[in-house]
Design a protein around this motif. Structure first.
Motif, mmCIF file in Angstrom:
data_model
loop_
_atom_site.group_PDB
_atom_site.id
_atom_site.type_symbol
_atom_site.label_atom_id
_atom_site.label_comp_id
_atom_site.label_asym_id
_atom_site.label_seq_id
_atom_site.Cartn_x
_atom_site.Cartn_y
_atom_site.Cartn_z
ATOM 1 N N THR A 49 -4.636 2.957 -3.890
ATOM 2 C CA THR A 49 -3.706 2.295 -2.973
ATOM 3 C C THR A 49 -3.509 3.173 -1.744
ATOM 4 O OG1 THR A 49 -2.527 1.170 -4.761
ATOM 5 C CG2 THR A 49 -1.378 1.400 -2.665
ATOM 6 N N ALA A 50 -3.763 2.609 -0.576
ATOM 7 C CA ALA A 50 -3.528 3.303 0.694
ATOM 8 C C ALA A 50 -2.268 2.724 1.328
ATOM 9 C CB ALA A 50 -4.719 3.133 1.625
ATOM 10 N N LEU A 81 -11.049 4.094 -1.256
ATOM 11 C CA LEU A 81 -10.182 4.282 -0.086
ATOM 12 C C LEU A 81 -10.682 3.498 1.112
ATOM 13 C CD1 LEU A 81 -7.795 5.672 1.255
ATOM 14 C CD2 LEU A 81 -9.264 7.658 1.691
ATOM 15 N N GLU A 82 -12.005 3.471 1.331
ATOM 16 C CA GLU A 82 -12.546 2.769 2.491
ATOM 17 C C GLU A 82 -12.199 1.285 2.455
ATOM 18 O OE1 GLU A 82 -14.166 4.795 0.559
ATOM 19 O OE2 GLU A 82 -15.321 6.261 1.718
ATOM 20 N N GLU A 83 -12.320 0.674 1.263
ATOM 21 C CA GLU A 83 -12.017 -0.757 1.157
ATOM 22 C C GLU A 83 -10.529 -1.020 1.330
ATOM 23 O OE1 GLU A 83 -12.603 -4.421 -2.023
ATOM 24 O OE2 GLU A 83 -13.958 -2.691 -2.063
ATOM 25 N N ALA A 84 -9.691 -0.115 0.821
ATOM 26 C CA ALA A 84 -8.246 -0.286 0.998
ATOM 27 C C ALA A 84 -7.874 -0.219 2.477
ATOM 28 C CB ALA A 84 -7.496 0.781 0.210
ATOM 29 N N LEU A 85 -8.473 0.720 3.201
ATOM 30 C CA LEU A 85 -8.208 0.826 4.639
ATOM 31 C C LEU A 85 -8.748 -0.388 5.384
ATOM 32 C CD1 LEU A 85 -8.950 4.624 5.242
ATOM 33 C CD2 LEU A 85 -6.716 3.505 5.113
ATOM 34 N N THR A 86 -9.858 -0.924 4.911
ATOM 35 C CA THR A 86 -10.409 -2.141 5.525
ATOM 36 C C THR A 86 -9.454 -3.318 5.366
ATOM 37 O OG1 THR A 86 -12.678 -1.407 5.120
ATOM 38 C CG2 THR A 86 -12.344 -3.756 5.514
ATOM 39 N N LYS A 87 -8.845 -3.434 4.194
ATOM 40 C CA LYS A 87 -7.855 -4.499 3.983
ATOM 41 C C LYS A 87 -6.664 -4.336 4.920
ATOM 42 C CE LYS A 87 -8.762 -5.661 -0.864
ATOM 43 N NZ LYS A 87 -8.173 -5.771 -2.220
ATOM 44 N N LEU A 88 -6.245 -3.094 5.113
ATOM 45 C CA LEU A 88 -5.126 -2.847 6.023
ATOM 46 C C LEU A 88 -5.520 -3.192 7.456
ATOM 47 C CD1 LEU A 88 -3.788 0.516 4.554
ATOM 48 C CD2 LEU A 88 -2.660 -1.695 4.490
#
Length: 420
Positions: A49-50, A81-88
């Protein structure tokens, strides 16, 4: 000659048409300036979770971020982490910009299981500065970043940053940047430590006031306060435990960090093993203000075994002193000054002893950098005999501590106080 110059000038002028400004330039108002970022690992689902916090910027020309804003907090969960930041990023109308990131908050499980991955990720991220402050929190980073003090207009990220940069005035937690962490992770003979942040709120999850959808959480907030207290200790890239305030202060004395803080001492022993000094007779309690501190670590090889000598020097100002012999002396005698200084030395030695006990006996982690000092002072011996088995012998290495404390405002500056 003039004709040749004209011939050379023509292609140069034609090239200027291809250099028409910065290709990736963006307006300040078109970016989301991320101030703090939290990273949590769910040890059961393995999801990350980011959580990011940004302060809204007014789009009016010439206006800066609203200083009174507590910031906006978004969270997203994904398998990495990369995918979580992409969602954000998908939830933000503006480009997320991490160039002004000030605080990186790691949850306890993140620090325990994927610290190496996180350090490597940000080491390879050019937009994140090495000066970003690192912190580790018990539980989840999401809840800490979402903590809002109802009586303050300061955002949680800004308050964390302020607490870390003012460490020398409290003598406890000190700042560790991403640059510092990377050095401690890669340098032999020293283990990392990172500041600990606590919140006064019991619920560490945060409440999604704005709703949640597909692992995205918006406008998370909870009421509470933020406190910098103690340090997180590591063994390599693995979090191994916490240092309390007393142990953290002892670590500061050993490392020679320049701190200015209040310190209590007494001619009697502590009545409890708590990290807080509780004395049975307050009239024997003495208060000091530490004005200068420093240390030197010397490594010697005696009988084919390393011995660590830690010499700590402290200068302090006496702030409160109850006991005057006979109650009639107007000024403190030289004998009383000697006793006062010895009491301060014993109190500081107690802090150091607590830190050594936690680091050596419980964690077996060289958070003090003794091995690195060994390497610098006896490079050949370190390389040949100790580099590869330092972890095995560190716990049993003898550490001899000497504390030299001086109180500089005695004599004519301190008078006795008597009631008529």
């Amino acid at each position: 000659m003039k004709k040749n110059k004209k011939i050379l000038l023509l292609p140069i002028l034609s090239l200027l048409f291809f250099f028409n400004g910065c290709w990736d330039y963006r307006e300040y108002e078109s970016m989301t300036q991320v101030y703090s970022l939290g990273i949590d690992l769910d040890s059961s689902s393995k999801n990350i979770t980011a959580t990011l916090q940004f302060i809204p910027i007014s789009k009016s020309l010439g206006e800066k971020a609203d200083a009174s804003s507590k910031g906006t907090v978004y969270s997203a969960s994904a398998i990495n982490l990369e995918e979580a930041l992409t969602k954000l990023q998908q939830a933000s109308p503006n480009k997320l910009f991490f160039g002004y990131l000030q605080v990186l908050v790691l949850g306890e499980d993140t620090a325990k299981y994927i610290m190496k991955d996180i350090a490597e990720y940000f080491r390879r991220t050019p937009s994140v500065r090495n000066s970003v402050s690192m912190v580790v929190v018990p539980g989840k980073a999401e809840g800490v970043i979402a903590t809002l003090d109802p009586n303050s207009s300061t955002s949680s990220g800004k308050k964390i940053r302020t607490l870390l940069t003012s460490y020398n005035s409290n003598g406890n937690v000190y700042s560790v940047t991403l640059h510092d962490l990377l050095i401690m992770l890669t340098r032999e003979g020293v283990e990392p430590v990172v500041p600990r942040i606590l919140t006064t709120s019991i619920n560490n999850e945060g409440t999604a006031l704005g709703g949640a959808s597909d692992d995205l959480r918006f406008a998370i907030e909870k009421q509470g306060n933020i406190v910098a207290s103690g340090m997180a200790a590591f063994k390599g890239d693995k979090f191994v435990g916490w240092l309390n305030d007393k142990e953290t202060l002892g670590l500061n004395w050993i490392l020679g960090n320049k701190i200015n803080t209040y310190k209590a001492a007494s001619s009697e022993e502590l009545t409890t093993d708590s990290s807080f000094p509780l004395y049975s007779d307050p009239t024997k309690l003495e208060y000091f203000y530490i004005t200068r501190s420093g240390s030197k670590i010397k490594v010697k090889i005696e009988d084919d075994r390393p011995v660590i000598y830690v010499n700590v020097k402290i200068e302090a100002a006496l702030r409160k002193y109850f006991s005057f012999e006979g109650g009639e002396a107007e000024f403190i005698s030289s004998a009383e000054v000697d006793e006062i200084e010895k009491n301060l030395e014993k109190s500081i030695y107690s802090d150091i002893e607590a830190a050594l006990r936690r680091g050596k006996e419980e964690f077996n982690s060289d958070i003090f950098g003794f091995g690195f000092n060994f390497y610098r002072q006896h490079t050949k011996e370190w390389r040949n005999n100790y580099q590869w088995n330092w972890d095995d012998i560190f716990r049993d290495v003898s550490v001899k501590v000497n504390v030299d404390a001086k109180v500089n405002n005695t004599g004519t500056n301190i008078k006795g106080f008597s009631i008529k």
